[in-house]
Enzyme design. Structure first.
Site, PDB file in Angstrom:
ATOM      1  CG  PHE A 162      -1.838  -1.221   1.232  1.00  0.00           C
ATOM      2  CD1 PHE A 162      -2.835  -1.440   0.279  1.00  0.00           C
ATOM      3  CD2 PHE A 162      -1.600  -2.194   2.195  1.00  0.00           C
ATOM      4  CE1 PHE A 162      -3.602  -2.604   0.319  1.00  0.00           C
ATOM      5  CE2 PHE A 162      -2.362  -3.356   2.227  1.00  0.00           C
ATOM      6  CZ  PHE A 162      -3.363  -3.560   1.291  1.00  0.00           C
ATOM      7  NE  ARG A 163       3.157   4.742  -4.155  1.00  0.00           N
ATOM      8  CZ  ARG A 163       4.362   4.590  -4.710  1.00  0.00           C
ATOM      9  NH1 ARG A 163       4.720   3.449  -5.233  1.00  0.00           N
ATOM     10  NH2 ARG A 163       5.206   5.610  -4.757  1.00  0.00           N
ATOM     11  CG  LEU A 164       1.283   2.094   3.988  1.00  0.00           C
ATOM     12  CD1 LEU A 164       0.481   1.311   5.008  1.00  0.00           C
ATOM     13  CD2 LEU A 164       0.962   3.577   4.056  1.00  0.00           C
TER      14      LEU A 164
END
Length: 192
Positions: free
Chosen positions: A170-172
């Site tokens: 989730f692009r974290l």
């Protein structure tokens, strides 16, 4: 994450060397040329230790001209299958002649001959012309060792900045930086 950026690089590089299918030592090398124009190309890392990161090439190439005019250089290792990248910034200096000689002697003979035949980054009228030059070098050095040309050497980037990027769902992503402050490394994190 290690508190020592060189140790952390070694850990990630060793893992990439075990898992990456092709050239885990491939890195993007970014330089700054005349008028502040950036240029980037992929090269192979050929050595590293706490003195820096070493790569080689023709002293007449665009990268060499860029680095002669501005020694500030950035390296980028990207291992997509591991979802990792390492950014390294610092200044380059040319390696010692003996270091360049030792590495050149380990290269495959055809690569050695290619270094002599190539006027790297200069215009080339045809592929046939380059192949003819390579044939001329094969004849010139037939039956004897190929010495390192004086127009071919290496550079060592002494880092003052590292960024270790680990991809997360989730692009974290996780981004850890090391910045040289005098003789010690300050560490911190960046937002993804």
């Amino acid at each position: 994450m290690s508190e020592d950026p060189f140790r952390q690089f070694g850990t990630w590089f060793a893992e990439a060397s075990r898992t990456e299918p092709s050239d885990p030592n491939a890195m993007t090398v970014a330089t700054i040329g005349e008028g502040g124009r950036p240029a980037a190309r992929t090269l192979l890392l050929k050595g590293w230790d706490e003195r820096g990161f070493v790569f080689y090439g023709n002293l007449g190439s665009r990268k060499a001209r860029d680095m002669a005019g501005n020694p500030n250089v950035a390296l980028l290792f990207h291992w997509k299958s591991l979802q990792r990248q390492i950014r390294i910034e610092g200044q380059v200096t040319q390696v010692e002649a003996t270091t360049a000689d030792e590495y050149f002697a380990t290269r495959p003979r055809t690569s050695q001959l290619g270094a002599w035949a190539s006027e790297q980054s200069r215009p080339l009228a045809s592929r046939a012309m380059f192949e003819e030059r390579l044939h001329e070098m094969e004849e010139r050095f037939a039956g004897k060792p190929v010495p390192r040309p004086d127009f071919w050497s290496g550079w060592r980037l002494k880092p003052d900045y590292f960024e270790f990027w680990q991809g997360v769902d989730f692009r974290l992503h996780d981004r850890v930086i090391f910045r040289l402050d005098g003789q010690s490394w300050e560490t911190g994190r960046l937002y993804p």
